[in-house]
Motif scaffolding. Structure first.
Motif, short mmCIF file in Angstrom:
data_model
loop_
_atom_site.label_atom_id
_atom_site.label_comp_id
_atom_site.label_asym_id
_atom_site.label_seq_id
_atom_site.Cartn_x
_atom_site.Cartn_y
_atom_site.Cartn_z
N ARG A 13 -27.95 30.89 -39.04
CA ARG A 13 -28.46 32.19 -38.55
C ARG A 13 -29.69 31.98 -37.67
NH1 ARG A 13 -27.31 34.78 -44.03
NH2 ARG A 13 -29.41 34.15 -44.49
N ASP A 14 -30.60 31.10 -38.10
CA ASP A 14 -31.80 30.82 -37.31
C ASP A 14 -31.44 30.22 -35.95
OD1 ASP A 14 -33.38 31.76 -39.36
OD2 ASP A 14 -33.94 29.77 -40.11
N ARG A 15 -30.49 29.28 -35.94
CA ARG A 15 -30.07 28.66 -34.68
C ARG A 15 -29.46 29.72 -33.74
NH1 ARG A 15 -25.73 24.97 -35.69
NH2 ARG A 15 -24.35 26.52 -34.81
N MET A 16 -28.61 30.58 -34.29
CA MET A 16 -27.98 31.64 -33.50
C MET A 16 -29.04 32.59 -32.92
SD MET A 16 -24.71 32.10 -32.84
CE MET A 16 -23.95 31.25 -34.19
N MET A 17 -30.02 32.95 -33.74
CA MET A 17 -31.09 33.85 -33.28
C MET A 17 -31.93 33.19 -32.19
SD MET A 17 -30.78 36.78 -34.49
CE MET A 17 -32.27 37.30 -33.67
N GLY A 18 -32.19 31.90 -32.34
CA GLY A 18 -32.94 31.17 -31.32
C GLY A 18 -32.20 31.17 -29.99
N GLN A 19 -30.89 30.94 -30.04
CA GLN A 19 -30.08 30.96 -28.82
C GLN A 19 -30.06 32.35 -28.19
OE1 GLN A 19 -26.36 29.45 -30.33
NE2 GLN A 19 -26.93 27.32 -29.96
N PHE A 20 -30.05 33.39 -29.02
CA PHE A 20 -30.05 34.75 -28.51
C PHE A 20 -31.39 35.08 -27.86
CE2 PHE A 20 -30.40 39.45 -29.33
CZ PHE A 20 -29.42 39.83 -28.42
N ARG A 21 -32.49 34.70 -28.52
CA ARG A 21 -33.82 34.97 -27.98
C ARG A 21 -34.07 34.26 -26.65
NH1 ARG A 21 -35.52 34.71 -33.63
NH2 ARG A 21 -36.19 36.81 -34.23
N GLU A 22 -33.56 33.02 -26.52
CA GLU A 22 -33.80 32.27 -25.28
C GLU A 22 -32.80 32.61 -24.19
OE1 GLU A 22 -31.54 28.05 -26.31
OE2 GLU A 22 -33.62 28.34 -26.91
N GLY A 23 -31.79 33.41 -24.51
CA GLY A 23 -30.87 33.89 -23.49
C GLY A 23 -29.61 33.08 -23.30
N SER A 24 -29.41 32.01 -24.07
CA SER A 24 -28.17 31.26 -23.90
C SER A 24 -27.00 31.99 -24.56
CB SER A 24 -28.31 29.84 -24.44
OG SER A 24 -28.64 29.84 -25.80
N ILE A 25 -27.30 32.94 -25.43
CA ILE A 25 -26.29 33.86 -25.97
C ILE A 25 -26.69 35.25 -25.49
CG2 ILE A 25 -25.40 34.98 -28.06
CD1 ILE A 25 -25.79 32.36 -29.55
N ALA A 26 -25.78 35.89 -24.76
CA ALA A 26 -26.08 37.21 -24.19
C ALA A 26 -25.72 38.35 -25.13
CB ALA A 26 -25.35 37.40 -22.86
N ILE A 27 -24.76 38.11 -26.02
CA ILE A 27 -24.28 39.15 -26.93
C ILE A 27 -24.36 38.59 -28.35
CG2 ILE A 27 -22.28 40.51 -27.65
CD1 ILE A 27 -21.33 40.31 -24.70
N LEU A 28 -24.94 39.37 -29.24
CA LEU A 28 -25.02 38.98 -30.64
C LEU A 28 -24.35 40.05 -31.47
CD1 LEU A 28 -26.14 36.93 -32.71
CD2 LEU A 28 -28.15 38.41 -32.89
N VAL A 29 -23.35 39.66 -32.23
CA VAL A 29 -22.65 40.56 -33.14
C VAL A 29 -23.22 40.31 -34.53
CG1 VAL A 29 -20.41 41.21 -34.11
CG2 VAL A 29 -20.57 40.45 -31.72
N ALA A 30 -23.63 41.41 -35.18
CA ALA A 30 -24.26 41.25 -36.49
C ALA A 30 -23.79 42.35 -37.44
CB ALA A 30 -25.78 41.31 -36.36
#
Length: 176
Positions: A13-30
């Motif tokens: 979860r932390d890794r996914m959130m880090g990727q979302f915050r830095e912009g490498s993931i544009a969409i986060l489904v939660a």
């Protein structure tokens, strides 16, 4: 895109959130549970799939955007049977839902181009490219104004995204 839910380890979860915050993931489904307590700046919109069971959950979901005085949009994709519940949500929460119709192809294309442009804007320069190679590339573009370069880059993007679209290919053919 990425997803977080309660069955994932905290590390994932932390890794996914880090990727979302830095912009490498544009969409986060939660899931609702996994989304609780998330604090991410500059979330421009939240998409709810179905209305939640409680008003508080709706406020919590939608509260991911428009934080600290920022503007944001909360979109809820409804099933026909949920439409009757909208009036109750509006009354209880003191909000007004607006109906949006499905976007046409041109609007979708323009929106995708804007998202692409924002992604380029946020891209960090590749510092491993040699100065010699970088200078060769700059020489190709040195005579263009900023507006000319943007026009050419956008035209290139649109040509790339329209490949295989028969409607667009037909409009390019000459009529001899």
């Amino acid at each position: 895109s990425g997803a977080i839910h309660g069955s994932l380890s905290q590390g994932i979860r932390d890794r996914m959130m880090g990727q979302f915050r830095e912009g490498s993931i544009a969409i986060l489904v939660a899931t609702d549970l996994a989304a609780r307590g998330l604090d991410v700046k500059e979330i421009s919109y939240v998409v709810n799939y179905h209305l939640p069971d409680t008003y508080d959950t709706y406020v919590h979901r939608s509260g991911r955007t428009a934080r600290a005085g920022a503007k944001g949009l909360s979109v809820t994709i409804l099933q026909k049977e949920e439409v009757k519940d909208i009036a109750d949500f509006e009354k209880e929460l003191g909000i007004v839902f607006s109906e949006f119709k499905k976007a046409d192809a041109q609007s979708i294309e323009e929106n995708n181009a804007l998202l692409w442009a924002k992604k380029i804007f946020k891209t960090k320069p590749n510092r491993t490219v040699s100065e010699e190679f970088s200078n060769k590339i700059k020489t190709v573009f040195h005579h263009l104004t900023k507006d000319e370069l943007i026009d050419k880059v956008l035209s290139n993007y649109l040509a790339q995204t329209n490949k295989g679209n028969p409607k667009n290919e037909d409009s390019k053919k000459s009529t001899k």
